[in-house]
Structures are given as C-alpha cells and as structure tokens.
Design a protein around this motif. Sequence first.
Motif, PDB file in Angstrom:
ATOM      1  N   ARG A 197      -3.224  12.112  -8.639  1.00 27.38           N
ATOM      2  CA  ARG A 197      -4.564  12.091  -8.075  1.00 27.38           C
ATOM      3  C   ARG A 197      -4.956  10.646  -7.789  1.00 27.38           C
ATOM      4  NH1 ARG A 197      -8.512  15.993 -11.282  1.00 27.38           N
ATOM      5  NH2 ARG A 197      -9.610  15.766  -9.285  1.00 27.38           N
ATOM      6  N   PRO A 198      -5.987  10.430  -6.954  1.00 32.36           N
ATOM      7  CA  PRO A 198      -6.354   9.044  -6.586  1.00 32.36           C
ATOM      8  C   PRO A 198      -6.607   8.142  -7.789  1.00 32.36           C
ATOM      9  CG  PRO A 198      -7.489  10.619  -5.184  1.00 32.36           C
ATOM     10  CD  PRO A 198      -6.787  11.429  -6.226  1.00 32.36           C
ATOM     11  N   LYS A 248       0.809  -1.215   0.000  1.00 24.59           N
ATOM     12  CA  LYS A 248       0.000   0.000   0.000  1.00 24.59           C
ATOM     13  C   LYS A 248       0.847   1.273   0.000  1.00 24.59           C
ATOM     14  CE  LYS A 248      -3.948  -2.147   2.341  1.00 24.59           C
ATOM     15  NZ  LYS A 248      -4.856  -2.090   3.513  1.00 24.59           N
ATOM     16  N   SER A 249       2.094   1.150   0.419  1.00 28.08           N
ATOM     17  CA  SER A 249       2.954   2.338   0.408  1.00 28.08           C
ATOM     18  C   SER A 249       3.223   2.835  -1.007  1.00 28.08           C
ATOM     19  CB  SER A 249       4.282   2.029   1.109  1.00 28.08           C
ATOM     20  OG  SER A 249       5.006   1.021   0.406  1.00 28.08           O
ATOM     21  N   LEU A 250       3.075   1.962  -2.013  1.00 28.72           N
ATOM     22  CA  LEU A 250       3.277   2.397  -3.394  1.00 28.72           C
ATOM     23  C   LEU A 250       2.220   3.413  -3.798  1.00 28.72           C
ATOM     24  CD1 LEU A 250       4.123  -1.062  -5.035  1.00 28.72           C
ATOM     25  CD2 LEU A 250       5.715   0.737  -4.340  1.00 28.72           C
ATOM     26  N   MET A 251       0.984   3.183  -3.384  1.00 28.03           N
ATOM     27  CA  MET A 251      -0.073   4.153  -3.667  1.00 28.03           C
ATOM     28  C   MET A 251       0.183   5.465  -2.929  1.00 28.03           C
ATOM     29  SD  MET A 251      -2.564   2.895  -5.666  1.00 28.03           S
ATOM     30  CE  MET A 251      -4.102   3.647  -5.158  1.00 28.03           C
ATOM     31  N   ALA A 252       0.619   5.354  -1.673  1.00 27.46           N
ATOM     32  CA  ALA A 252       0.923   6.559  -0.904  1.00 27.46           C
ATOM     33  C   ALA A 252       2.069   7.333  -1.537  1.00 27.46           C
ATOM     34  CB  ALA A 252       1.259   6.180   0.536  1.00 27.46           C
ATOM     35  N   PHE A 305      -4.319   4.949  -8.867  1.00 31.66           N
ATOM     36  CA  PHE A 305      -4.907   3.628  -9.043  1.00 31.66           C
ATOM     37  C   PHE A 305      -4.600   3.085 -10.435  1.00 31.66           C
ATOM     38  CE2 PHE A 305      -8.447   1.230 -10.857  1.00 31.66           C
ATOM     39  CZ  PHE A 305      -8.512   0.150  -9.995  1.00 31.66           C
ATOM     40  N   TRP A 306      -4.766   3.901 -11.455  1.00 31.49           N
ATOM     41  CA  TRP A 306      -4.589   3.447 -12.844  1.00 31.49           C
ATOM     42  C   TRP A 306      -3.143   3.118 -13.166  1.00 31.49           C
ATOM     43  CZ3 TRP A 306      -8.111   2.024 -16.307  1.00 31.49           C
ATOM     44  CH2 TRP A 306      -7.729   1.875 -17.635  1.00 31.49           C
ATOM     45  N   ARG A 307      -2.213   3.884 -12.621  1.00 34.32           N
ATOM     46  CA  ARG A 307      -0.801   3.715 -12.971  1.00 34.32           C
ATOM     47  C   ARG A 307      -0.062   2.755 -12.051  1.00 34.32           C
ATOM     48  NH1 ARG A 307       1.185   8.098 -15.914  1.00 34.32           N
ATOM     49  NH2 ARG A 307       3.130   6.909 -15.979  1.00 34.32           N
ATOM     50  N   VAL A 308      -0.557   2.554 -10.816  1.00 34.82           N
ATOM     51  CA  VAL A 308       0.181   1.742  -9.833  1.00 34.82           C
ATOM     52  C   VAL A 308      -0.601   0.477  -9.456  1.00 34.82           C
ATOM     53  CG1 VAL A 308       1.229   1.712  -7.539  1.00 34.82           C
ATOM     54  CG2 VAL A 308       1.330   3.797  -8.925  1.00 34.82           C
ATOM     55  N   PHE A 309      -1.793   0.668  -8.904  1.00 35.92           N
ATOM     56  CA  PHE A 309      -2.511  -0.478  -8.337  1.00 35.92           C
ATOM     57  C   PHE A 309      -3.025  -1.435  -9.411  1.00 35.92           C
ATOM     58  CE2 PHE A 309      -5.997  -2.768  -6.378  1.00 35.92           C
ATOM     59  CZ  PHE A 309      -5.507  -3.049  -5.109  1.00 35.92           C
ATOM     60  N   LEU A 310      -3.642  -0.885 -10.453  1.00 41.90           N
ATOM     61  CA  LEU A 310      -4.239  -1.740 -11.481  1.00 41.90           C
ATOM     62  C   LEU A 310      -3.222  -2.660 -12.157  1.00 41.90           C
ATOM     63  CD1 LEU A 310      -6.720  -2.573 -13.103  1.00 41.90           C
ATOM     64  CD2 LEU A 310      -6.247  -0.685 -14.676  1.00 41.90           C
TER      65      LEU A 310
END
Length: 591
Positions: free
Chosen positions: A186-187, A174-178, A191-196
């Motif tokens: 932006r959120p 989760k630190s990658l999103m942070a 999400f689109w560039r990291v989490f997905l």
Amino acid sequence: MQIVRKLGSTPFGLALPAFTILVVIFGMPVVRLFLISLNAPAFSLMNYEAFLGQPANIRVLLQTIEISAAVTAICVIIGYPTAYLMVAASKPIRITLIVLVVLPYLTSGLARTYAWIAILGDHGLINNLLLELGIISNPLNLIYNRTAVYIGMVHVILPTVILPMVSVMLGIDKSLMAAARSMGARPLAAFWRVFLPLSLPGVRSGSLLAFVFCLGFYVIPAALGGLRDAMLSTFIASQVASSFNMARIGAAAFILLAITVALLSIFGLDLSRTQISSTSPRKPWLTGFRSVSAATRLFNELSAPFRSKRWITQIHRARGDSRRWKMLGTAFVVIVMSYLLFPSLLVIIMSFSAGTSLGFPTGGLSLQWYRSFFSDPSWTGALWISVEIGATVAILSTIAGTLAAYGLNRTFPQQRGFLTTLLLAPNILPGIVVAVAIYLGLLQLGLIGSLTGIVLAHSVVAIGIVVVIVSGTLANFDIGLEQAANSMRAGPLQTFIRVTLPLISPGIIGGAIFAFLSSFDDIVITSLISGFSIRTLPLKMWENIRNQIDPTMAAVSSLLMLVPILWLFVLYVMWWRSNAKGQAPLPEPTA
C-alpha cells in the motif's frame, strides 16, 4: 623563485593560501585558546571545574541543548513533509518552491529578526489586529519569551533542513516506489519500507546542521528571548565584552565545542548503510532484532495469499480521497511558504508607512523612511563600510577558495575529504566559538578594530563557502579538455585561463556572491573584532534593535531583503548564458 613555481603547480600548493589564512587566523588561535583554558603550562581543569561548578552555568548549558534540540525537531517535523511534497510536484512548481525556500535563506538574519519584532511586539501586527477587533484590551506578551525564540529560530533554520532533504529525495529512483506498489504494498507501506530509509541521509544531514547552528545562535535569543532564555553563545559573548577572562571564556567555548565534535563524530557517519558484516561479533540486542525480523518474515509469508487477494480487490477501487490528500498537501506547503515569506513581505509594506511610527495597516504610503536612511550619514556610512568589507572579502576568498578547490579536486579522494573538512571547520563549528578563536588570533596580530582584521576574519568563513560551490562545479568538469590543451603545448597557467576558468566561471561567480553575502550579514564575528572604531551595517542594525526601534530599520530591512533577489537574478543570467554557450552549434567545417 623556482621552488615557489613548483609548489604552485602542485595540488597542495594551490590550496596553500587558503590553508595559510585558516591556520594563522583560526587554527593556531584555537590551539592557543585550548591551552589557555587548561592554564598551560601548569595544565589543570580548574576553569572547567569552575564553569561546571556553578548551577547557573549548568542551567544555561542544558537550556542551550534543550532549545537546539527542540528547534531541530520542529524543523524536521515541518521540513520533511515539505521537502517530500516539493519533490513530488511538477518540475516548474518544484523549482519555484526551491527558489522561495532559498530567498529567506539568503536574506539578512537581522532583517528577519526585526520582522518578527514587528509581528510579535507590543505594538506589532498581531497585537494591533487583536486590539482593533476588540478581542483584547491590553497587548499580549508575545515577545521576549521561549515561544518567540522558537518561532524566530525555526524561521531561520528551516531552509537549512529542507534543502538537504530535497537534494537527497531528488536522487531517489521513483521506480522503486512503483515496484513496491506493483508487489502489493500500500502507499503508506511503500513509503515506510522504501522511500523513508533512502531519504534518511538527508534527514541526518539537515538535522545535524540545524542542531550545530542552533548551538551557536546569538542574535535571535538575545533579541526575541527574555533573561531566562539565554543560551551559551550569549553567555560567552557577554564574558568577552565584560570580564575578558580568556581562560574562563575558553573553557565555556570548548565545552560547547566538545558537544559539537561529539555530535559530528557520532552522527556524521554514513547511517544509511544497513548491511552488517558477517564477521562482526553478534550482540544480544542484534540477535533479538534478527529473531523479531525472522518472525515478521514468517508472518508475511503466511499472510501473503490474503494480502494478494485484498490487493486485487483494492487495485480497481476508485481512489476518491486522492484529491483530498492533494488539497491537504497543497495547503500545507502554502502555510510553510507563508511562514517563511510573510515576515519579509510585511516589513516591506510597513517600510512605506506614512505615519510617525511603524504599524499595520500603514495608514498611507510614503518614502519618508527611505529618505531618512539615505540622508543619515550614520546609516549610509555603515552601509558603505559593509559593502567595502564584503567586496574585499569576496575577492580574497574567491581567489583563495578557487585555487584550493582546484587543487583539492586533483588529490586522492581520502585526502580531499580530510582537507576539505579542515577548510569547512569554521563553517561547521558554532559561530561564537569561531568568533572567540579568531578574536584571540587577531589580538595577537594587533588587528582588532581594523578593516584588515575584519576582512581576514570574514574570509576564514567565506573561503569554505567558495570551496564548496567551486568544487561542485569542478565535479562536472571534463578533465579531458585540459589534457587536450596540454597536448597542444599549452602550459598549466594558459590551460587554466583559456580552458578551465571560462567553464567554471558560473561557480566562481556564485561563490563570490555567497562570500559577499556571508560577510555583509555577519554580526557575531564583527561584534568582537570591530572594537569601537568600525560600525558595519549589521552592527548599526543590532544596536538599533537592542536600544531603540527606529522606523528607519524597516527601510533598511526592506533593502536587505531585495538583495537576494538581485543576486539570484545574476546567478540565473550566468547559468542561462553558460547553457547557451554549451548548446551553441559547432561551426561548419570550411571546404
């Protein structure tokens, strides 16, 4: 005797019982079925040409692919946000949601199919409610059509898609999103560039499993669909029951198998790798993609000052819409969980109906349908036959699967992956193809219509389940404990019984429970192997669904829906006792 003892001490020797069952009951019959489909020894494609030369067969094949693709897409669209919201929730809520997803996954497929008949039927919940409210004057056609097939198949497949996604998403840092947010993203962009991208392996695994399982679906299309909604599995099953032309049946089965193997070969690879070797040849589309990427990077660099200034102004802005998004996410999860659980709850309520037929509202409470079940020898006899077969399968598959998992755990990773894939082949391939191959193998052994044949047939699938569960337990096992026991002159067998077995016992018990459930709920394989002499509970239920809707079915389905709760409670107790032993304080050394 010495040779057998030496073979049993080797990793492959431990897996030999499992592979023997797999090869004799499934592997060799698959090869023989393929040769029959080619008219060996003449070897021709006549049977395949005959299948593909009939427009009706092509329509059924394309319809099978269409339905499977549509169900998979719906499951991914619903399953991904559900998995994301489950992972984002607090730990207690996340565990509760996972249990709620697992419960319908473990519930009998026939019981869930019956639940949708009770909801969508002409005298089902929806039509009765609309008639009572005066909205309609005649029942709506909600069943025996493509929509009903989609509703039933998505209900069964959705947990299969959600669980792999949750497993992958829980492993994302989760630190990658942070970190992305701290750099101005932006959120939605974070999400689109990291989490997905990091969650795509779970999407791939879930969608691939869903599509392959849908290809072999038999019960739901036959129970909820009309004549125009037949799938290839239904076509193959009808061919086995009527014509018994194994050459034509083999051709149809291997066409379905070829689609499955092609998908596993293409999408079974690790698509999460994004790095491209510098020595790989350049392709035109790749060069164009890199040009677009370079232009995008240049635009980002030029717009960086503006974006940083905008980020500074937005970071201190109050986020009044966060509560709204949280409410929408909660409502979405509640709707999905209601879709998964409501059919089961409805059937349980209807099983206590005091009327002469099933309906909702029940018009009173009564145990008449439970008394009808336990007083009818045909129902109780089918129940005890299923319990007997399931218990035998659980014992046989647990012993063979545990030995195989223990042996494969001590092989090289490359060999372990290949051998494990072979053991899991009956679990991965379409169920109707596996059933036809096992039918041919048991036919050669003269075991059609016998309890032994059904036990061996179910064990082919159950062994793979046990291997997966026990292998997961062995992955966390400290092999140094065995080495310490060996250094104290304990033999291999004594070490396994005194050291290894107690520590991996929760996984073994879990494997035995899932093996029992797999056997107890099977309908496709049993319908081909049992002949006319053996009637298990699923076969009795299937005959009732197809021929008449006996209200006793509600009581039977309710009892089957309570079985997963019992098994989950047993697994929880075993897990709790294992943790209690692991956290017990060491004894104080005596003076």
